[in-house]
Design a protein around this motif. Structure first.
Motif, PDB file in Angstrom:
ATOM      1  N   TYR A   1       0.832  -1.194   0.000  1.00 50.14           N
ATOM      2  CA  TYR A   1       0.000   0.000   0.000  1.00 50.14           C
ATOM      3  C   TYR A   1       0.867   1.244   0.000  1.00 50.14           C
ATOM      4  N   LYS A   2       0.383   2.237  -0.713  1.00 49.11           N
ATOM      5  CA  LYS A   2       1.061   3.527  -0.785  1.00 49.11           C
ATOM      6  C   LYS A   2       0.234   4.535   0.009  1.00 49.11           C
ATOM      7  N   SER A   3       0.908   5.307   0.828  1.00 52.15           N
ATOM      8  CA  SER A   3       0.243   6.321   1.632  1.00 52.15           C
ATOM      9  C   SER A   3       0.066   7.586   0.808  1.00 52.15           C
ATOM     10  N   ILE A   4      -1.188   8.043   0.729  1.00 50.32           N
ATOM     11  CA  ILE A   4      -1.497   9.310   0.055  1.00 50.32           C
ATOM     12  C   ILE A   4      -2.319  10.120   1.048  1.00 50.32           C
ATOM     13  N   GLY A   5      -1.635  11.026   1.731  1.00 49.09           N
ATOM     14  CA  GLY A   5      -2.306  11.784   2.782  1.00 49.09           C
ATOM     15  C   GLY A   5      -2.693  10.843   3.915  1.00 49.09           C
ATOM     16  N   ARG A   6      -3.990  10.788   4.223  1.00 47.50           N
ATOM     17  CA  ARG A   6      -4.473   9.890   5.277  1.00 47.50           C
ATOM     18  C   ARG A   6      -4.978   8.563   4.702  1.00 47.50           C
ATOM     19  N   THR A   7      -4.892   8.411   3.414  1.00 43.91           N
ATOM     20  CA  THR A   7      -5.437   7.241   2.734  1.00 43.91           C
ATOM     21  C   THR A   7      -4.312   6.309   2.297  1.00 43.91           C
ATOM     22  N   PHE A   8      -4.591   5.022   2.307  1.00 48.90           N
ATOM     23  CA  PHE A   8      -3.660   4.033   1.801  1.00 48.90           C
ATOM     24  C   PHE A   8      -4.276   3.396   0.566  1.00 48.90           C
ATOM     25  N   VAL A   9      -3.497   3.369  -0.516  1.00 47.55           N
ATOM     26  CA  VAL A   9      -3.979   2.863  -1.798  1.00 47.55           C
ATOM     27  C   VAL A   9      -3.166   1.624  -2.159  1.00 47.55           C
TER      28      VAL A   9
END
Length: 129
Positions: free
Chosen positions: A58-66
């Motif tokens: 998973y990649k962290s984008i702000g508070r979200t993990f994608v």
């Protein structure tokens, strides 16, 4: 008249020295930041290489993990590592240039003070307070 010219020259040299010192500190700070980025990218890359290719990453984008494939994350970290190394090399060149300028300014100041001992005494009396 020569005294006033030497005083003006001293003020110019002093201003240049302050300017170069500020730029040098800025470059050193940028180098420390890039070294930190490089270290984080390297450590992340090492951890990514230890996990298997079929593991969910998973990649962290702000508070979200994608959810991202491992290969994408590895490529991003390798790019960050390479970019940091390039920036560090460039900053090192700038740092060396500024250090040479600083030595030149210091030599100019020494030469000026040797030419005018009265100015040197005035400066010393001002700093002793």
């Amino acid at each position: 008249m020569a005294d006033e010219a030497n005083r003006t020259a001293f003020m110019e040299i002093q201003g240049r020295m302050i300017e170069i010192t500020g730029k040098l500190k800025q470059v050193q700070s940028q180098m420390r930041n890039k070294e930190g980025e490089k270290k984080r990218a390297f450590l992340t890359l090492e951890e990514l290489r230890q996990i298997s290719d079929d593991t969910n990453t998973y990649k962290s984008i702000g508070r979200t993990f994608v959810l991202e494939p491992k290969s994408v994350l590895v490529n991003e970290q390798e790019k960050k590592l390479k970019d940091s190394e390039t920036a560090i090399t460039s900053l090192q060149t700038s740092k060396e240039y500024l250090e040479k300028q600083m030595v030149e300014v210091e030599n100019n100041l020494k030469e000026l003070l040797q030419q005018d001992p009265f100015l040197a005494r005035q400066i010393m009396s001002m700093t002793v307070m």
